[in-house]
Design a protein around this motif. Sequence first.
Motif, mmCIF file in Angstrom:
data_model
loop_
_atom_site.group_PDB
_atom_site.id
_atom_site.type_symbol
_atom_site.label_atom_id
_atom_site.label_comp_id
_atom_site.label_asym_id
_atom_site.label_seq_id
_atom_site.Cartn_x
_atom_site.Cartn_y
_atom_site.Cartn_z
ATOM 1 N N LEU A 48 0.811 -1.217 0.000
ATOM 2 C CA LEU A 48 0.000 0.000 0.000
ATOM 3 C C LEU A 48 0.846 1.269 0.000
ATOM 4 O O LEU A 48 0.480 2.257 -0.670
ATOM 5 C CB LEU A 48 -0.922 -0.011 1.219
ATOM 6 C CG LEU A 48 -2.055 1.023 1.241
ATOM 7 C CD1 LEU A 48 -2.975 0.820 0.050
ATOM 8 C CD2 LEU A 48 -2.837 0.910 2.544
ATOM 9 N N ALA A 49 1.963 1.269 0.722
ATOM 10 C CA ALA A 49 2.773 2.490 0.856
ATOM 11 C C ALA A 49 3.295 3.005 -0.486
ATOM 12 O O ALA A 49 3.092 4.185 -0.816
ATOM 13 C CB ALA A 49 3.917 2.244 1.835
ATOM 14 N N PRO A 50 3.964 2.190 -1.315
ATOM 15 C CA PRO A 50 4.412 2.732 -2.609
ATOM 16 C C PRO A 50 3.262 3.062 -3.547
ATOM 17 O O PRO A 50 3.370 3.973 -4.365
ATOM 18 C CB PRO A 50 5.296 1.611 -3.171
ATOM 19 C CG PRO A 50 4.877 0.383 -2.460
ATOM 20 C CD PRO A 50 4.440 0.807 -1.114
ATOM 21 N N MET A 51 2.136 2.327 -3.435
ATOM 22 C CA MET A 51 0.983 2.655 -4.276
ATOM 23 C C MET A 51 0.446 4.036 -3.941
ATOM 24 O O MET A 51 0.089 4.812 -4.841
ATOM 25 C CB MET A 51 -0.101 1.593 -4.091
ATOM 26 C CG MET A 51 0.250 0.236 -4.686
ATOM 27 S SD MET A 51 -0.937 -1.062 -4.247
ATOM 28 C CE MET A 51 -2.421 -0.419 -4.997
ATOM 29 N N LEU A 52 0.384 4.359 -2.654
ATOM 30 C CA LEU A 52 -0.035 5.705 -2.258
ATOM 31 C C LEU A 52 0.962 6.754 -2.737
ATOM 32 O O LEU A 52 0.583 7.853 -3.140
ATOM 33 C CB LEU A 52 -0.181 5.769 -0.735
ATOM 34 C CG LEU A 52 -1.353 4.978 -0.143
ATOM 35 C CD1 LEU A 52 -1.261 4.961 1.376
ATOM 36 C CD2 LEU A 52 -2.678 5.592 -0.576
ATOM 37 N N GLY A 53 2.252 6.402 -2.668
ATOM 38 C CA GLY A 53 3.270 7.333 -3.160
ATOM 39 C C GLY A 53 3.114 7.597 -4.655
ATOM 40 O O GLY A 53 3.194 8.749 -5.102
ATOM 41 N N PHE A 54 2.869 6.549 -5.428
ATOM 42 C CA PHE A 54 2.668 6.724 -6.867
ATOM 43 C C PHE A 54 1.389 7.511 -7.154
ATOM 44 O O PHE A 54 1.336 8.292 -8.110
ATOM 45 C CB PHE A 54 2.612 5.361 -7.556
ATOM 46 C CG PHE A 54 3.922 4.632 -7.536
ATOM 47 C CD1 PHE A 54 5.119 5.318 -7.663
ATOM 48 C CD2 PHE A 54 3.962 3.250 -7.381
ATOM 49 C CE1 PHE A 54 6.332 4.654 -7.632
ATOM 50 C CE2 PHE A 54 5.179 2.578 -7.351
ATOM 51 C CZ PHE A 54 6.367 3.285 -7.480
ATOM 52 N N MET A 55 0.366 7.306 -6.344
ATOM 53 C CA MET A 55 -0.857 8.084 -6.516
ATOM 54 C C MET A 55 -0.589 9.565 -6.266
ATOM 55 O O MET A 55 -1.090 10.449 -6.992
ATOM 56 C CB MET A 55 -1.959 7.575 -5.576
ATOM 57 C CG MET A 55 -3.294 8.258 -5.780
ATOM 58 S SD MET A 55 -4.577 7.649 -4.656
ATOM 59 C CE MET A 55 -4.749 5.973 -5.257
ATOM 60 N N GLY A 56 0.199 9.849 -5.232
ATOM 61 C CA GLY A 56 0.585 11.235 -4.988
ATOM 62 C C GLY A 56 1.383 11.810 -6.144
ATOM 63 O O GLY A 56 1.257 12.987 -6.486
ATOM 64 N N THR A 57 2.204 10.962 -6.778
ATOM 65 C CA THR A 57 2.963 11.401 -7.947
ATOM 66 C C THR A 57 2.031 11.799 -9.085
ATOM 67 O O THR A 57 2.192 12.855 -9.710
ATOM 68 C CB THR A 57 3.901 10.275 -8.410
ATOM 69 O OG1 THR A 57 4.810 9.970 -7.358
ATOM 70 C CG2 THR A 57 4.676 10.690 -9.642
ATOM 71 N N VAL A 58 1.055 10.956 -9.362
ATOM 72 C CA VAL A 58 0.112 11.244 -10.442
ATOM 73 C C VAL A 58 -0.670 12.515 -10.154
ATOM 74 O O VAL A 58 -0.846 13.381 -11.037
ATOM 75 C CB VAL A 58 -0.831 10.045 -10.646
ATOM 76 C CG1 VAL A 58 -1.908 10.378 -11.664
ATOM 77 C CG2 VAL A 58 -0.059 8.828 -11.094
ATOM 78 N N ILE A 59 -1.134 12.663 -8.912
ATOM 79 C CA ILE A 59 -1.899 13.856 -8.553
ATOM 80 C C ILE A 59 -1.034 15.107 -8.650
ATOM 81 O O ILE A 59 -1.471 16.161 -9.131
ATOM 82 C CB ILE A 59 -2.491 13.697 -7.147
ATOM 83 C CG1 ILE A 59 -3.565 12.613 -7.154
ATOM 84 C CG2 ILE A 59 -3.082 15.015 -6.650
ATOM 85 C CD1 ILE A 59 -4.146 12.310 -5.799
ATOM 86 N N GLY A 60 0.217 15.018 -8.228
ATOM 87 C CA GLY A 60 1.125 16.166 -8.339
ATOM 88 C C GLY A 60 1.367 16.562 -9.786
ATOM 89 O O GLY A 60 1.411 17.757 -10.122
ATOM 90 N N MET A 61 1.517 15.580 -10.666
ATOM 91 C CA MET A 61 1.712 15.889 -12.082
ATOM 92 C C MET A 61 0.455 16.508 -12.688
ATOM 93 O O MET A 61 0.537 17.421 -13.520
ATOM 94 C CB MET A 61 2.087 14.616 -12.839
ATOM 95 C CG MET A 61 3.397 13.981 -12.395
ATOM 96 S SD MET A 61 4.802 15.087 -12.613
ATOM 97 C CE MET A 61 4.896 15.174 -14.397
ATOM 98 N N ILE A 62 -0.717 16.020 -12.277
ATOM 99 C CA ILE A 62 -1.970 16.609 -12.765
ATOM 100 C C ILE A 62 -2.073 18.064 -12.327
ATOM 101 O O ILE A 62 -2.467 18.948 -13.117
ATOM 102 C CB ILE A 62 -3.175 15.792 -12.258
ATOM 103 C CG1 ILE A 62 -3.198 14.408 -12.922
ATOM 104 C CG2 ILE A 62 -4.481 16.524 -12.541
ATOM 105 C CD1 ILE A 62 -4.253 13.479 -12.370
#
Length: 256
Positions: free
Chosen positions: A170-184
């Motif tokens: 779950l931890a890296p998945m949340l990190g990647f989600m934050g990455t996508v949201i930051g890029m958006i």
Amino acid sequence: MKRLFSILAITCLMVIGTVNANATTTVAAATTTVANVAQDDTAETEDLGFHQELKKRFIEGGPGFMGIVLLCLILGLAIAIERIIFLNLSTTNSKKLTQNVEDALASGGIEAAKEVCRNTKGPVASIFYQGLDRADEDIDAAEKAVVAYGGVQMGQLEKNVSWISLFIALAPMLGFMGTVIGMIQAFDKIEAAGDMQPSLVAGGIKVALLTTVFGLIVAIILQIFYNYIIAKIDSIVNDMEDSSITLMDLLVRHKK
């Protein structure tokens, strides 16, 4: 006339020397000032310790996803520490226990051996007790009791371990989600401004990278604990299986 030219030449040389000396002094002073500023910046950077830098990066990453990732780390570590303590307490010197049970069977019979198991902690002793408790019936009943109770003890050893693997994923998945949201967010700012400026996208990209880094760090930390716990469980299970075979041999010899 020649004297006049000589005086003028000497005067020019003195002026040029003075200017050069002043320029050298100015450059040296400027160099000293730059060095002092660099030293001050270095001192400030050194004064900013690891905890302060970590706190700064955590705040820059945003409280939303960073807080969830931190929660995964806290819960995962709590479960891992509890499992490590439980597994260490469950570790038994099986060779010594087997020897004590064999001596008790030879001297006092089944009840004496059961008393030894009652006074010993750990899953191996519990399995021994269940096998000895069915020893008065026959060897097959004792073997079934050992196998059944061995599964129960294995379930207790593996209790809550699946939650650690969940937090690792779950931890890296949340990190990647934050990455996508930051890029958006970064592209939204570009679209709103109508111009590609580094200052517009720097914040969003920075948040994206920080959430990814923290998610991966949490996963790495929990993975280390998870592998240690799995290795410890495998060691105890192998010890349980080996000790169960030894117990069956002891009961067969005692019956004879």
